[in-house]
Design a protein around this motif. Structure first.
Motif, short mmCIF file in Angstrom:
data_model
loop_
_atom_site.label_atom_id
_atom_site.label_comp_id
_atom_site.label_asym_id
_atom_site.label_seq_id
_atom_site.Cartn_x
_atom_site.Cartn_y
_atom_site.Cartn_z
N GLU A 237 25.50 26.31 31.11
CA GLU A 237 26.89 26.44 30.65
C GLU A 237 27.27 27.92 30.48
OE1 GLU A 237 29.69 25.22 26.80
OE2 GLU A 237 27.70 24.34 27.07
N VAL A 238 28.48 28.28 30.88
CA VAL A 238 28.99 29.65 30.72
C VAL A 238 29.58 29.78 29.31
CG1 VAL A 238 30.67 31.35 31.50
CG2 VAL A 238 29.46 29.91 33.17
N ILE A 239 29.05 30.72 28.54
CA ILE A 239 29.51 30.93 27.17
C ILE A 239 30.64 31.95 27.13
CG2 ILE A 239 28.82 31.68 24.86
CD1 ILE A 239 25.99 30.65 25.53
N VAL A 240 30.45 33.08 27.81
CA VAL A 240 31.53 34.05 27.98
C VAL A 240 31.59 34.41 29.46
CG1 VAL A 240 31.37 34.99 25.66
CG2 VAL A 240 30.04 36.04 27.48
N LYS A 241 32.79 34.72 29.93
CA LYS A 241 32.98 35.01 31.35
C LYS A 241 33.59 36.39 31.52
CE LYS A 241 35.02 33.07 35.56
NZ LYS A 241 35.86 31.98 36.11
N GLU A 242 33.02 37.16 32.36
CA GLU A 242 33.52 38.51 32.63
C GLU A 242 35.00 38.46 33.01
OE1 GLU A 242 32.49 42.37 35.53
OE2 GLU A 242 31.41 40.46 35.77
N GLY A 243 35.80 39.31 32.37
CA GLY A 243 37.23 39.36 32.67
C GLY A 243 38.08 38.57 31.71
N ASP A 244 37.48 37.58 31.01
CA ASP A 244 38.24 36.80 30.04
C ASP A 244 38.47 37.61 28.76
OD1 ASP A 244 38.25 34.74 31.80
OD2 ASP A 244 36.85 33.45 30.70
N SER A 245 39.50 37.24 28.01
CA SER A 245 39.75 37.88 26.72
C SER A 245 38.63 37.54 25.76
CB SER A 245 41.09 37.41 26.15
OG SER A 245 42.16 37.77 26.99
N TYR A 250 29.27 36.24 19.43
CA TYR A 250 28.18 35.27 19.45
C TYR A 250 26.85 35.92 19.06
CZ TYR A 250 31.40 32.25 22.04
OH TYR A 250 32.47 31.49 22.41
N ILE A 251 26.05 35.19 18.31
CA ILE A 251 24.68 35.58 18.00
C ILE A 251 23.80 34.41 18.40
CG2 ILE A 251 23.07 36.34 16.22
CD1 ILE A 251 25.48 37.18 14.53
N ILE A 252 22.81 34.67 19.23
CA ILE A 252 21.93 33.58 19.68
C ILE A 252 20.94 33.24 18.57
CG2 ILE A 252 20.21 32.86 21.37
CD1 ILE A 252 21.47 34.84 23.32
N ASN A 253 20.97 31.99 18.16
CA ASN A 253 20.06 31.53 17.11
C ASN A 253 18.79 30.92 17.72
OD1 ASN A 253 19.00 30.81 14.65
ND2 ASN A 253 20.29 29.00 14.39
N LYS A 254 18.97 30.06 18.72
CA LYS A 254 17.85 29.45 19.42
C LYS A 254 18.15 29.44 20.90
CE LYS A 254 16.66 26.29 15.61
NZ LYS A 254 16.55 24.86 15.22
N GLY A 255 17.11 29.54 21.69
CA GLY A 255 17.28 29.51 23.14
C GLY A 255 17.44 30.90 23.72
N GLY A 256 17.90 30.97 24.94
CA GLY A 256 18.07 32.25 25.61
C GLY A 256 19.22 32.20 26.59
N CYS A 257 19.73 33.37 26.95
CA CYS A 257 20.84 33.47 27.88
C CYS A 257 20.55 34.55 28.93
CB CYS A 257 22.13 33.84 27.14
SG CYS A 257 22.73 32.61 25.98
N ASN A 258 21.06 34.36 30.10
CA ASN A 258 21.06 35.40 31.13
C ASN A 258 22.43 36.04 31.19
OD1 ASN A 258 18.39 34.94 31.96
ND2 ASN A 258 19.03 33.27 33.33
#
Length: 265
Positions: A237-245, A250-258
């Protein structure tokens, strides 16, 4: 020491003067109109009355207390979860707390013509109607009862019992055999108290590990902990997208993101 000024774009919204009171009043009115519903307000009064202050005894969670659980089939669990997703009172609970609350609902049956709740009685349970139908009545003084609403499966009522210990402001009467899910006041308040203390402690401890917040005081971190909302994202799932307002931090509590960046050609 780190220059906190360079994080100035991480602004935390502060309500304008008067907004908090307006919000509280709106929330209180929303609670009031649910039991009895909006159609009854003109009968009870020419305008929505502010509820007089109701003081409940302090919640005491005994050492070792565990929320009660009542057996439910997988299908019943799914239905309850769907019902809760439609209620103003419980839909914002995080997944863990929501599951605890669902397990604590007890099945209760009512016969045709039996009152599920009675106007003037002390509130003790919050109900969600699972099957059957029920009518809502209010009575002013010695006037005859006036029907003001009708509930079918998924209808929820009695939340004032959980929030304030208020007396019932309407009568809900079964118009056929009814099966309900009932959550008692003491259990609900202990779950919320127990979870609230644990959650706040975990959040503050977590924020102490976030380096960009090092310059904040303990009180400021506590206020951020209060404002945090849990958001769960599935793999991919995309959490934030480049170019969007950017409206959220966000602070990651569990898991990981690329993280990905589009490079100019």
């Amino acid at each position: 020491r780190r220059d906190i000024g360079k994080y100035s774009d991480l602004a935390i919204e502060v309500p304008e003067e008067g907004d908090e009171d307006d919000e509280d009043e709106q929330e209180e009115q929303e609670v009031l109109v649910d039991e009895p519903p909006a159609a009854a307000r003109a009968y009870l009064n020419s305008s929505v009355r502010r509820r007089s202050n109701v003081f409940m005894e302090a919640v005491v969670v005994e050492k070792g207390w565990v929320a009660p659980t009542f057996p439910k089939s997988p299908e019943e669990m799914l239905r309850l979860d769907a019902y809760i997703g439609l209620t103003a009172l419980l839909r914002h609970l995080d997944i863990s707390l929501r599951n605890t609350v669902i397990q604590s609902f007890e099945k209760k049956y009512f016969s045709l013509g039996e009152n599920l709740i009675t106007q003037g009685d002390q509130g003790d349970y919050y109900y969600i109607l699972d099957s059957g139908t029920a009518d809502v009545f209010i009575q002013k003084g010695n006037d005859p009862e006036l029907k003001v609403n009708h509930y079918t499966a998924g209808g929820a009522f009695g939340e004032l019992a959980l929030l304030h210990g208020d007396t019932r402001r309407a009568t809900v009467r079964a118009t056929e055999e009814c099966m309900t899910w009932a959550l008692d006041r003491d259990t609900f308040r202990k779950i919320m108290m127990q979870s609230g203390k644990s959650t706040m402690s975990e959040r503050v401890t977590f924020l102490n590990k976030v380096s960009i917040l090092d310059e904040l005081t303990a009180f400021e971190k506590f206020k951020i902990a209060e404002a945090l909302e849990v958001r769960e994202a599935i793999d991919g799932e995309v959490i934030v997208k480049e170019g969007d307002s950017g409206n959220n931090f966000y602070i990651i509590n569990k898991g990981g993101c690329n993280c990905y960046k589009t490079l100019p050609q």
